[in-house]
Design a protein around this motif. Sequence first.
Motif, PDB file in Angstrom:
ATOM      1  N   GLU A  72      -0.832  -1.568 -17.308  1.00 12.78           N
ATOM      2  CA  GLU A  72      -1.995  -0.943 -17.925  1.00 12.78           C
ATOM      3  C   GLU A  72      -3.250  -1.210 -17.098  1.00 12.78           C
ATOM      4  O   GLU A  72      -4.068  -0.308 -16.884  1.00 12.78           O
ATOM      5  CB  GLU A  72      -2.188  -1.448 -19.349  1.00 12.78           C
ATOM      6  CG  GLU A  72      -3.311  -0.722 -20.078  1.00 12.78           C
ATOM      7  CD  GLU A  72      -3.422  -1.087 -21.543  1.00 12.78           C
ATOM      8  OE1 GLU A  72      -3.241  -0.197 -22.387  1.00 12.78           O
ATOM      9  OE2 GLU A  72      -3.708  -2.269 -21.832  1.00 12.78           O
ATOM     10  N   GLY A  73      -3.401  -2.438 -16.619  1.00 13.26           N
ATOM     11  CA  GLY A  73      -4.561  -2.748 -15.786  1.00 13.26           C
ATOM     12  C   GLY A  73      -4.601  -1.905 -14.528  1.00 13.26           C
ATOM     13  O   GLY A  73      -5.657  -1.406 -14.127  1.00 13.26           O
ATOM     14  N   MET A  74      -3.456  -1.720 -13.895  1.00 16.11           N
ATOM     15  CA  MET A  74      -3.388  -0.904 -12.682  1.00 16.11           C
ATOM     16  C   MET A  74      -3.774   0.544 -12.949  1.00 16.11           C
ATOM     17  O   MET A  74      -4.303   1.225 -12.065  1.00 16.11           O
ATOM     18  CB  MET A  74      -1.964  -0.956 -12.115  1.00 16.11           C
ATOM     19  CG  MET A  74      -1.554  -2.298 -11.560  1.00 16.11           C
ATOM     20  SD  MET A  74       0.216  -2.343 -11.147  1.00 16.11           S
ATOM     21  CE  MET A  74       0.293  -1.161  -9.790  1.00 16.11           C
ATOM     22  N   SER A  75      -3.510   1.016 -14.160  1.00 18.82           N
ATOM     23  CA  SER A  75      -3.688   2.434 -14.478  1.00 18.82           C
ATOM     24  C   SER A  75      -5.106   2.796 -14.912  1.00 18.82           C
ATOM     25  O   SER A  75      -5.453   3.980 -14.955  1.00 18.82           O
ATOM     26  CB  SER A  75      -2.698   2.850 -15.581  1.00 18.82           C
ATOM     27  OG  SER A  75      -1.370   2.621 -15.180  1.00 18.82           O
ATOM     28  N   VAL A  76      -5.917   1.796 -15.238  1.00 23.81           N
ATOM     29  CA  VAL A  76      -7.287   2.084 -15.678  1.00 23.81           C
ATOM     30  C   VAL A  76      -8.128   2.487 -14.474  1.00 23.81           C
ATOM     31  O   VAL A  76      -8.114   1.833 -13.429  1.00 23.81           O
ATOM     32  CB  VAL A  76      -7.894   0.853 -16.383  1.00 23.81           C
ATOM     33  CG1 VAL A  76      -9.371   1.096 -16.703  1.00 23.81           C
ATOM     34  CG2 VAL A  76      -7.124   0.549 -17.661  1.00 23.81           C
ATOM     35  N   GLU A  77      -8.862   3.581 -14.627  1.00 25.88           N
ATOM     36  CA  GLU A  77      -9.641   4.109 -13.508  1.00 25.88           C
ATOM     37  C   GLU A  77     -11.030   3.469 -13.475  1.00 25.88           C
ATOM     38  O   GLU A  77     -11.919   3.827 -14.244  1.00 25.88           O
ATOM     39  CB  GLU A  77      -9.758   5.630 -13.617  1.00 25.88           C
ATOM     40  CG  GLU A  77      -8.414   6.337 -13.469  1.00 25.88           C
ATOM     41  CD  GLU A  77      -8.562   7.840 -13.446  1.00 25.88           C
ATOM     42  OE1 GLU A  77      -9.609   8.324 -12.965  1.00 25.88           O
ATOM     43  OE2 GLU A  77      -7.644   8.534 -13.908  1.00 25.88           O
ATOM     44  N   THR A  78     -11.203   2.496 -12.593  1.00 25.60           N
ATOM     45  CA  THR A  78     -12.498   1.883 -12.333  1.00 25.60           C
ATOM     46  C   THR A  78     -12.603   1.625 -10.835  1.00 25.60           C
ATOM     47  O   THR A  78     -11.636   1.789 -10.086  1.00 25.60           O
ATOM     48  CB  THR A  78     -12.668   0.546 -13.075  1.00 25.60           C
ATOM     49  OG1 THR A  78     -11.827  -0.444 -12.461  1.00 25.60           O
ATOM     50  CG2 THR A  78     -12.316   0.667 -14.543  1.00 25.60           C
ATOM     51  N   GLU A  79     -13.772   1.204 -10.404  1.00 25.43           N
ATOM     52  CA  GLU A  79     -13.982   0.893  -8.987  1.00 25.43           C
ATOM     53  C   GLU A  79     -13.613  -0.550  -8.656  1.00 25.43           C
ATOM     54  O   GLU A  79     -13.751  -0.993  -7.521  1.00 25.43           O
ATOM     55  CB  GLU A  79     -15.451   1.154  -8.604  1.00 25.43           C
ATOM     56  CG  GLU A  79     -15.876   2.606  -8.724  1.00 25.43           C
ATOM     57  CD  GLU A  79     -15.053   3.526  -7.843  1.00 25.43           C
ATOM     58  OE1 GLU A  79     -14.786   3.152  -6.686  1.00 25.43           O
ATOM     59  OE2 GLU A  79     -14.658   4.608  -8.319  1.00 25.43           O
ATOM     60  N   ASP A  80     -13.146  -1.312  -9.640  1.00 22.33           N
ATOM     61  CA  ASP A  80     -12.783  -2.704  -9.400  1.00 22.33           C
ATOM     62  C   ASP A  80     -11.575  -2.792  -8.469  1.00 22.33           C
ATOM     63  O   ASP A  80     -10.752  -1.882  -8.403  1.00 22.33           O
ATOM     64  CB  ASP A  80     -12.432  -3.394 -10.720  1.00 22.33           C
ATOM     65  CG  ASP A  80     -13.585  -3.422 -11.694  1.00 22.33           C
ATOM     66  OD1 ASP A  80     -14.616  -4.011 -11.359  1.00 22.33           O
ATOM     67  OD2 ASP A  80     -13.440  -2.844 -12.794  1.00 22.33           O
ATOM     68  N   GLU A  81     -11.469  -3.922  -7.768  1.00 20.93           N
ATOM     69  CA  GLU A  81     -10.254  -4.196  -7.015  1.00 20.93           C
ATOM     70  C   GLU A  81      -9.101  -4.357  -7.992  1.00 20.93           C
ATOM     71  O   GLU A  81      -9.285  -4.708  -9.161  1.00 20.93           O
ATOM     72  CB  GLU A  81     -10.422  -5.471  -6.182  1.00 20.93           C
ATOM     73  CG  GLU A  81     -11.498  -5.387  -5.100  1.00 20.93           C
ATOM     74  CD  GLU A  81     -11.136  -4.386  -4.019  1.00 20.93           C
ATOM     75  OE1 GLU A  81      -9.943  -4.275  -3.678  1.00 20.93           O
ATOM     76  OE2 GLU A  81     -12.060  -3.710  -3.522  1.00 20.93           O
ATOM     77  N   VAL A  82      -7.882  -4.132  -7.503  1.00 15.18           N
ATOM     78  CA  VAL A  82      -6.734  -4.102  -8.421  1.00 15.18           C
ATOM     79  C   VAL A  82      -6.549  -5.429  -9.144  1.00 15.18           C
ATOM     80  O   VAL A  82      -6.253  -5.461 -10.345  1.00 15.18           O
ATOM     81  CB  VAL A  82      -5.442  -3.685  -7.686  1.00 15.18           C
ATOM     82  CG1 VAL A  82      -5.014  -4.715  -6.649  1.00 15.18           C
ATOM     83  CG2 VAL A  82      -4.325  -3.409  -8.690  1.00 15.18           C
ATOM     84  N   GLU A  83      -6.774  -6.563  -8.452  1.00 14.90           N
ATOM     85  CA  GLU A  83      -6.580  -7.843  -9.130  1.00 14.90           C
ATOM     86  C   GLU A  83      -7.646  -8.079 -10.200  1.00 14.90           C
ATOM     87  O   GLU A  83      -7.384  -8.748 -11.210  1.00 14.90           O
ATOM     88  CB  GLU A  83      -6.543  -9.004  -8.136  1.00 14.90           C
ATOM     89  CG  GLU A  83      -7.848  -9.330  -7.439  1.00 14.90           C
ATOM     90  CD  GLU A  83      -8.026  -8.559  -6.143  1.00 14.90           C
ATOM     91  OE1 GLU A  83      -8.779  -9.046  -5.278  1.00 14.90           O
ATOM     92  OE2 GLU A  83      -7.413  -7.475  -5.986  1.00 14.90           O
ATOM     93  N   SER A  89      -7.195  -6.902 -17.868  1.00 17.45           N
ATOM     94  CA  SER A  89      -6.082  -6.548 -18.745  1.00 17.45           C
ATOM     95  C   SER A  89      -5.393  -7.801 -19.293  1.00 17.45           C
ATOM     96  O   SER A  89      -5.004  -7.848 -20.463  1.00 17.45           O
ATOM     97  CB  SER A  89      -5.080  -5.680 -17.976  1.00 17.45           C
ATOM     98  OG  SER A  89      -4.125  -5.115 -18.845  1.00 17.45           O
ATOM     99  N   TYR A  90      -5.268  -8.832 -18.462  1.00 17.89           N
ATOM    100  CA  TYR A  90      -4.678 -10.092 -18.917  1.00 17.89           C
ATOM    101  C   TYR A  90      -5.551 -10.762 -19.980  1.00 17.89           C
ATOM    102  O   TYR A  90      -5.035 -11.417 -20.894  1.00 17.89           O
ATOM    103  CB  TYR A  90      -4.483 -11.054 -17.755  1.00 17.89           C
ATOM    104  CG  TYR A  90      -3.365 -10.687 -16.796  1.00 17.89           C
ATOM    105  CD1 TYR A  90      -2.405  -9.740 -17.125  1.00 17.89           C
ATOM    106  CD2 TYR A  90      -3.273 -11.308 -15.547  1.00 17.89           C
ATOM    107  CE1 TYR A  90      -1.400  -9.418 -16.239  1.00 17.89           C
ATOM    108  CE2 TYR A  90      -2.258 -10.998 -14.659  1.00 17.89           C
ATOM    109  CZ  TYR A  90      -1.328 -10.045 -15.005  1.00 17.89           C
ATOM    110  OH  TYR A  90      -0.315  -9.731 -14.131  1.00 17.89           O
ATOM    111  N   LEU A  91      -6.854 -10.604 -19.865  1.00 16.93           N
ATOM    112  CA  LEU A  91      -7.734 -11.152 -20.898  1.00 16.93           C
ATOM    113  C   LEU A  91      -7.466 -10.466 -22.239  1.00 16.93           C
ATOM    114  O   LEU A  91      -7.477 -11.115 -23.291  1.00 16.93           O
ATOM    115  CB  LEU A  91      -9.201 -10.990 -20.496  1.00 16.93           C
ATOM    116  CG  LEU A  91      -9.681 -11.810 -19.292  1.00 16.93           C
ATOM    117  CD1 LEU A  91     -11.159 -11.522 -19.013  1.00 16.93           C
ATOM    118  CD2 LEU A  91      -9.467 -13.308 -19.503  1.00 16.93           C
ATOM    119  N   LYS A  92      -7.207  -9.166 -22.203  1.00 13.33           N
ATOM    120  CA  LYS A  92      -6.851  -8.461 -23.440  1.00 13.33           C
ATOM    121  C   LYS A  92      -5.517  -8.985 -23.975  1.00 13.33           C
ATOM    122  O   LYS A  92      -5.360  -9.152 -25.190  1.00 13.33           O
ATOM    123  CB  LYS A  92      -6.748  -6.942 -23.185  1.00 13.33           C
ATOM    124  CG  LYS A  92      -8.060  -6.277 -22.854  1.00 13.33           C
ATOM    125  CD  LYS A  92      -9.065  -6.331 -23.990  1.00 13.33           C
ATOM    126  CE  LYS A  92      -8.683  -5.448 -25.150  1.00 13.33           C
ATOM    127  NZ  LYS A  92      -9.751  -5.356 -26.167  1.00 13.33           N
TER     128      LYS A  92
END
Length: 342
Positions: A72-83, A89-92
């Motif tokens: 899910e974290g990988m799939s969210v579209e933001t400008e952040d680096e993947v990690e 996402s891990y915080l969620k």
Amino acid sequence: MQEKEKYQMIQDKISGCVFAGALGDALGYVVEFDLYSSIKNKYGKDGIQDLLRTGEEAIISDDTQMTLFTMEGMSVETEDEVEEKIYLSYLKWAQTQGMSVKLPCDWPSRLAMVPKMNCRRAPGNTCLYALTSGKMGTIQEPINHSKGCGGVMRTAPLGFTDAYGLPLLNGAKAAAITHGHPLGWIPAGMLSDIVFKCIYGEKKPLKLIIEESLADTKNQFGESESMAYFEQLIKKAIALSEAACEEDASTIEKELGGGWVGEEALAIAIYCCLKYPDDIRKMLIAAVNHSGDSDSTGAVAGNILGAYLGMDAIPKDWLDRLELVDVMQEQIDAMMKIIQRE
């Protein structure tokens, strides 16, 4: 190969990786903290042989939960680096485990809204403590000195695409969020790399894929003092898979360890995959029948052989019993949208 056929093949391999990993997790979860002698006493002389329902379905552990949150974290579209996206996402995920965690920004999560994803399934203390620290660990600035298998058991999805850069490095970065010892994140990087090679590389024997991945891992992380030991253990697992050994459980426990730490979990998974490269059911049974971290070794082994063989090799009678299959499919579909935009 036409574009449609190419994407169908990619989706088949990704689906195999996700579902076989979840099946290995579910098969091993019910015996995770049992000695092998206790497993045999309860399930027979050959140990646990079938996927068990808990209530109506066979349930997954924190391993598959975190794997899905990685996707899910990988799939969210933001400008952040993947990690960084995966960290959020891990915080969620940590919130779904009842932990008091503040996110630095709004972060959409469909997974967090799924009731069964809000169940505690023996979450790892290292992951929980790291995610409640308020700091994201990195390879350069480790958050602790843990090499537990909680890093490697969740990083297979970093091998689903190279849209974010080198899967080998990204897998290691994702594990380093919570696990600071090199043997907490080097195996995670190698798992992501093996999965990527299984999905996108030339069709070749799995042993060759693993040997190539080990060489690439050594090239990437060769400066680490832990690399020599890691290389030795993985080569030992490969050799043992070809030897005329005693029962798998004895070989695993005497030669490879319990899988509680990252390098052992990957070594056990590799041994089992190479011992039974054409049979996911047999492979998963071998991967969980020992006195160690059965769900994590089952999950990692399933990730590898599922990515290599694809969905046709998945035991359908097991998949029919597994919980959250629809949720897993949603994450696979979201990942395919990322891949098709590349």
